[in-house]
Design an enzyme around this catalytic site. Structure first.
Site, PDB file in Angstrom:
ATOM      1  N   LYS A  35       0.838  -1.207   0.000  1.00  0.00           N
ATOM      2  CA  LYS A  35       0.000   0.000   0.000  1.00  0.00           C
ATOM      3  C   LYS A  35       0.871   1.255   0.000  1.00  0.00           C
ATOM      4  O   LYS A  35       0.628   2.210  -0.729  1.00  0.00           O
ATOM      5  CB  LYS A  35      -0.835   0.024   1.290  1.00  0.00           C
ATOM      6  CG  LYS A  35      -2.271  -0.312   1.119  1.00  0.00           C
ATOM      7  CD  LYS A  35      -2.946  -0.023   2.447  1.00  0.00           C
ATOM      8  CE  LYS A  35      -4.395  -0.338   2.420  1.00  0.00           C
ATOM      9  NZ  LYS A  35      -5.027  -0.047   3.709  1.00  0.00           N
ATOM     10  N   GLU A 156     -15.356  10.559  12.533  1.00  0.00           N
ATOM     11  CA  GLU A 156     -15.394  10.859  11.111  1.00  0.00           C
ATOM     12  C   GLU A 156     -16.815  10.675  10.590  1.00  0.00           C
ATOM     13  O   GLU A 156     -17.479   9.718  10.957  1.00  0.00           O
ATOM     14  CB  GLU A 156     -14.457   9.831  10.442  1.00  0.00           C
ATOM     15  CG  GLU A 156     -14.234  10.043   9.004  1.00  0.00           C
ATOM     16  CD  GLU A 156     -13.813  11.463   8.722  1.00  0.00           C
ATOM     17  OE1 GLU A 156     -12.713  11.848   9.101  1.00  0.00           O
ATOM     18  OE2 GLU A 156     -14.631  12.201   8.127  1.00  0.00           O
ATOM     19  N   LEU A 158     -17.493  11.015   7.110  1.00  0.00           N
ATOM     20  CA  LEU A 158     -17.468  10.969   5.642  1.00  0.00           C
ATOM     21  C   LEU A 158     -18.165   9.728   5.106  1.00  0.00           C
ATOM     22  O   LEU A 158     -18.192   8.683   5.754  1.00  0.00           O
ATOM     23  CB  LEU A 158     -16.034  11.035   5.121  1.00  0.00           C
ATOM     24  CG  LEU A 158     -15.058   9.913   5.461  1.00  0.00           C
ATOM     25  CD1 LEU A 158     -15.170   8.764   4.479  1.00  0.00           C
ATOM     26  CD2 LEU A 158     -13.648  10.462   5.458  1.00  0.00           C
ATOM     27  N   GLU A 160     -18.202   6.960   2.049  1.00  0.00           N
ATOM     28  CA  GLU A 160     -17.391   6.441   0.964  1.00  0.00           C
ATOM     29  C   GLU A 160     -18.000   6.918  -0.349  1.00  0.00           C
ATOM     30  O   GLU A 160     -19.220   7.006  -0.477  1.00  0.00           O
ATOM     31  CB  GLU A 160     -17.363   4.911   0.999  1.00  0.00           C
ATOM     32  CG  GLU A 160     -16.548   4.399   2.159  1.00  0.00           C
ATOM     33  CD  GLU A 160     -16.511   2.883   2.230  1.00  0.00           C
ATOM     34  OE1 GLU A 160     -16.802   2.215   1.228  1.00  0.00           O
ATOM     35  OE2 GLU A 160     -16.179   2.379   3.313  1.00  0.00           O
ATOM     36  N   LYS A 227     -20.729   9.744  17.383  1.00  0.00           N
ATOM     37  CA  LYS A 227     -20.493   8.972  16.157  1.00  0.00           C
ATOM     38  C   LYS A 227     -21.490   7.812  16.033  1.00  0.00           C
ATOM     39  O   LYS A 227     -22.135   7.620  14.994  1.00  0.00           O
ATOM     40  CB  LYS A 227     -19.059   8.449  16.174  1.00  0.00           C
ATOM     41  CG  LYS A 227     -18.743   7.410  15.140  1.00  0.00           C
ATOM     42  CD  LYS A 227     -18.689   8.017  13.763  1.00  0.00           C
ATOM     43  CE  LYS A 227     -18.603   6.942  12.718  1.00  0.00           C
ATOM     44  NZ  LYS A 227     -18.185   7.414  11.434  1.00  0.00           N
ATOM     45  N   ASN A 231     -24.693   7.464  13.245  1.00  0.00           N
ATOM     46  CA  ASN A 231     -24.825   6.359  12.293  1.00  0.00           C
ATOM     47  C   ASN A 231     -26.084   5.534  12.557  1.00  0.00           C
ATOM     48  O   ASN A 231     -26.778   5.128  11.631  1.00  0.00           O
ATOM     49  CB  ASN A 231     -23.587   5.458  12.334  1.00  0.00           C
ATOM     50  CG  ASN A 231     -22.547   5.903  11.321  1.00  0.00           C
ATOM     51  OD1 ASN A 231     -22.755   6.866  10.600  1.00  0.00           O
ATOM     52  ND2 ASN A 231     -21.439   5.203  11.257  1.00  0.00           N
ATOM     53  N   GLY A 280     -26.029  -1.149   3.531  1.00  0.00           N
ATOM     54  CA  GLY A 280     -24.892  -2.056   3.692  1.00  0.00           C
ATOM     55  C   GLY A 280     -23.679  -1.221   4.031  1.00  0.00           C
ATOM     56  O   GLY A 280     -23.816  -0.099   4.519  1.00  0.00           O
ATOM     57  N   CYS A 283     -20.171   0.443   7.943  1.00  0.00           N
ATOM     58  CA  CYS A 283     -20.433   1.271   9.128  1.00  0.00           C
ATOM     59  C   CYS A 283     -21.765   0.989   9.816  1.00  0.00           C
ATOM     60  O   CYS A 283     -21.791   0.719  11.014  1.00  0.00           O
ATOM     61  CB  CYS A 283     -20.366   2.734   8.736  1.00  0.00           C
ATOM     62  SG  CYS A 283     -18.801   3.127   7.948  1.00  0.00           S
ATOM     63  N   LYS A 286     -22.031  -2.542  11.451  1.00  0.00           N
ATOM     64  CA  LYS A 286     -21.055  -2.715  12.533  1.00  0.00           C
ATOM     65  C   LYS A 286     -21.378  -1.790  13.710  1.00  0.00           C
ATOM     66  O   LYS A 286     -21.334  -2.202  14.869  1.00  0.00           O
ATOM     67  CB  LYS A 286     -19.666  -2.396  11.977  1.00  0.00           C
ATOM     68  CG  LYS A 286     -18.528  -2.679  12.918  1.00  0.00           C
ATOM     69  CD  LYS A 286     -17.225  -2.828  12.155  1.00  0.00           C
ATOM     70  CE  LYS A 286     -16.638  -1.514  11.712  1.00  0.00           C
ATOM     71  NZ  LYS A 286     -16.032  -0.717  12.777  1.00  0.00           N
TER      72      LYS A 286
HETATM   73  C1  UGA Z   1     -21.879   6.129   6.601  1.00  0.00           C
HETATM   74  C2  UGA Z   1     -22.369   7.520   7.061  1.00  0.00           C
HETATM   75  O1  UGA Z   1     -23.262   8.076   6.095  1.00  0.00           O
HETATM   76  C3  UGA Z   1     -21.169   8.458   7.256  1.00  0.00           C
HETATM   77  O2  UGA Z   1     -21.624   9.702   7.772  1.00  0.00           O
HETATM   78  C4  UGA Z   1     -20.197   7.817   8.237  1.00  0.00           C
HETATM   79  O3  UGA Z   1     -19.035   8.621   8.404  1.00  0.00           O
HETATM   80  C5  UGA Z   1     -19.758   6.468   7.696  1.00  0.00           C
HETATM   81  O4  UGA Z   1     -20.927   5.630   7.547  1.00  0.00           O
HETATM   82  C6  UGA Z   1     -18.802   5.841   8.695  1.00  0.00           C
HETATM   83  O5  UGA Z   1     -19.184   5.577   9.833  1.00  0.00           O
HETATM   84  O6  UGA Z   1     -17.592   5.709   8.380  1.00  0.00           O
HETATM   85  P1  UGA Z   1     -21.141   5.045   4.258  1.00  0.00           P
HETATM   86  O7  UGA Z   1     -21.262   3.741   4.962  1.00  0.00           O
HETATM   87  O8  UGA Z   1     -19.910   5.343   3.471  1.00  0.00           O
HETATM   88  O9  UGA Z   1     -21.300   6.269   5.317  1.00  0.00           O
HETATM   89  O10 UGA Z   1     -22.351   5.123   3.242  1.00  0.00           O
HETATM   90  P2  UGA Z   1     -23.771   5.847   3.156  1.00  0.00           P
HETATM   91  O11 UGA Z   1     -23.752   6.799   2.026  1.00  0.00           O
HETATM   92  O12 UGA Z   1     -24.199   6.330   4.460  1.00  0.00           O
HETATM   93  O13 UGA Z   1     -24.691   4.603   2.717  1.00  0.00           O
HETATM   94  C7  UGA Z   1     -24.857   3.478   3.569  1.00  0.00           C
HETATM   95  C8  UGA Z   1     -25.850   2.513   2.979  1.00  0.00           C
HETATM   96  O14 UGA Z   1     -27.174   3.024   3.077  1.00  0.00           O
HETATM   97  C9  UGA Z   1     -25.646   2.204   1.495  1.00  0.00           C
HETATM   98  O15 UGA Z   1     -25.819   0.806   1.288  1.00  0.00           O
HETATM   99  C10 UGA Z   1     -26.734   2.986   0.807  1.00  0.00           C
HETATM  100  O16 UGA Z   1     -27.111   2.423  -0.425  1.00  0.00           O
HETATM  101  C11 UGA Z   1     -27.846   2.908   1.828  1.00  0.00           C
HETATM  102  N1  UGA Z   1     -28.830   3.999   1.743  1.00  0.00           N
HETATM  103  C12 UGA Z   1     -28.451   5.293   1.922  1.00  0.00           C
HETATM  104  C13 UGA Z   1     -30.172   3.698   1.536  1.00  0.00           C
HETATM  105  O17 UGA Z   1     -30.556   2.520   1.397  1.00  0.00           O
HETATM  106  N2  UGA Z   1     -31.090   4.710   1.493  1.00  0.00           N
HETATM  107  C14 UGA Z   1     -30.729   6.008   1.659  1.00  0.00           C
HETATM  108  O18 UGA Z   1     -31.620   6.882   1.627  1.00  0.00           O
HETATM  109  C15 UGA Z   1     -29.379   6.307   1.873  1.00  0.00           C
END
Ligand code: UGA
Length: 454
Positions: A35, A156, A158, A160, A227, A231, A280, A283, A286
């Protein structure tokens, strides 16, 4: 300021590269030589839009190494962003965090260093890391006299696929410590973000409505809980709209209209109200599990968080039920799944709905073909046993297929010329697992359109 980031996963890498972009001197430490070599060559080991460009812009302020001794001495702030996978009982496995904390303590030499837990860790881990640092530091024969350190939490937020945008233009910054001096250092570190004084990269412009970013400066335990609570709330919001979506199907209401109608209430808000096969990623699953595990240590139940998890699992099952009630028999049927990544703009497969749905279908004797525009290589590497189920072409998925499920909302699928594929299928059934296709149009094209809501 001098910064060291331990761990170059999504969180560590984004933190390190962004802080270097903002003008801090950053050293990223990762034990994985491969990496580090990639990053030194300007290549990003994860798929994240804009990351390689930001890496190039921040290069003069960035160093990558496998050696703690190169990164820790002299650092004002050390971010620990190592992985914390789930142990079988749902609690996070903190082995990597422990060993990173010990290595940090073995190399500290500055007059005051803030050690920040950037990994999502159970409430109370700040104190635990502090104890490890102190024990490990006290055991050093060569420990410098003038060396102080303090632990802080800086969760955090953010997403992905939007990592750079979310880091440069956050809704808020949360810092937590029981030591006011540590809070002061972090406040100083984040000033350019808080005041938005930097020039944004060309590929990630500042949104028009961005003003100063609110700073939540609090105690350690509160920052850690913020945090998890954030989530879990987002996970809950999605499960809620999915639960309402099922009822909408039964009473003949349109969930898209319902979600819009409730989301426009600013107390509710329209984001994270998109129904479908459920959430899924690394985050939500878990973190909701960890929150419940922490609560149970205090003999406290969290039925709302548990319900969010149960509803999410049920959505995967409902997708399979929808197919079964349409096709009657799943055994021997060919089912195509569009999208393997847990969401668009990432190749991350952790807790991906597609993998759950594929598993359920295979268990019922169906033949499954999967497609993903980006995550295919990673899928082959991480799931070699499942590799024969992957198709590199859409034709390979649609050909002689009994039903297609749209699982991941990739732009490529939304913009697909579906009319080209309808004739390839044995029975042109499409289950819209993300509630994003125009049902009437799909019907006009000759598909039997199924929504998750039924
Ligand atoms: C999530 C949080 O949104 C971030 O704020 C947080 O920092 C991050 O976890 C973490 O703890 O590191 P992430 O897992 O990257 O971010 O993705 P999201 O954009 O939140 O989506 C999560 C899942 O929810 C995806 O499978 C997405 O398709 C689904 N989703 C999202 C829905 O089914 N409906 C929605 O309206 C929004």
């Amino acid at each position: 300021m001098r910064v060291c980031v331990v761990g170059t996963g999504y969180v560590g890498l984004t933190t390190g590269v962004s802080l270097a972009f903002l003008g801090h001197q950053v050293t990223c430490v990762d034990l994985d030589q491969e990496k580090v070599d990639m990053l030194r060559g300007g290549r990003c080991p994860i798929y994240e839009p804009g990351m390689e460009e930001l890496l190039a812009e921040a290069a003069p302020n960035l160093t990558f190494t496998t050696s703690y001794a190169e990164g820790i001495p002299g650092a004002d702030v050390v971010f620990v962003a190592v992985q914390t996978p789930s142990a079988p009982d749902g609690s996070p496995d903190l082995r990597y965090l422990r060993s990173a904390a010990e290595s940090v303590a073995q190399n500290l030499d500055h007059n005051f260093t803030v050690v920040v837990n950037k990994s999502t860790v159970p409430i109370g881990s700040g104190n635990w890391v502090d104890a490890i640092l102190r024990d490990s530091f006290a055991g050093r024969a060569d420990r410098p006299e003038k060396c102080e350190f303090s632990v802080a939490s800086n969760p955090e937020f953010l997403r992905e696929g939007n990592a750079i945008h979310d880091t440069l233009f956050p809704d808020r910054i949360v810092i937590g410590s029981d030591n006011p001096r540590a809070l002061e250092v972090l406040n100083h570190l984040y000033r350019p973000l808080i005041n938005q004084t930097f020039t944004p990269p060309s590929f990630s412009p500042r949104p028009d409505d961005t003003t100063a970013v609110p700073l939540v400066s609090t105690d350690l335990a509160s920052a850690e809980l913020i945090k998890y609570a954030a989530n879990a709330f987002l996970a809950l919001k999605i499960s809620y709209v999915n639960e309402i979506g099922q009822l909408a199907g039964k009473v003949g209401a349109d969930i898209t209209e319902v979600a819009r109608g409730i989301g426009l209430d600013q107390r509710i808000g329209s984001r994270f109200l998109e129904p479908g096969v459920g959430w899924g990623g690394s985050c939500f699953g878990k973190d909701t599990k960890a929150l419940i595990a922490t609560a149970s240590e205090y003999k406290y139940d969290m039925p709302i968080v548990q319900a969010a998890r149960d509803v999410n699992q049920r959505q995967r099952e409902i997708a399979v039920e929808r197919l079964q009630s349409e096709l009657r028999i799943l055994k021997g049927r060919k089912i195509g799944l569009l999208g393997v990544a847990f969401k668009p703009n990432t190749d991350d497969l952790r807790d991906s709905p597609a993998l759950d749905i594929a598993g359920l279908l295979i268990a019922r004797g169906a033949r499954v073909k999967l497609h993903d525009p980006i995550a295919g290589d990673r899928f082959r590497r991480e799931y070699p046993d499942m590799a024969p189920h992957l198709s590199d072409t859409l034709d390979g998925v649609f050909d002689d297929c009994d039903a297609i499920v749209l699982v991941t909302k990739w732009a490529q699928y939304l913009e697909l010329d579906w009319s080209k594929f309808v004739g390839l299928m044995r029975t042109p059934i499409v289950l819209d697992g993300r509630n994003v296709l125009d049902g009437e149009r799909m019907t006009r094209l000759g598909f039997k359109y199924l929504s998750m809501a039924g």
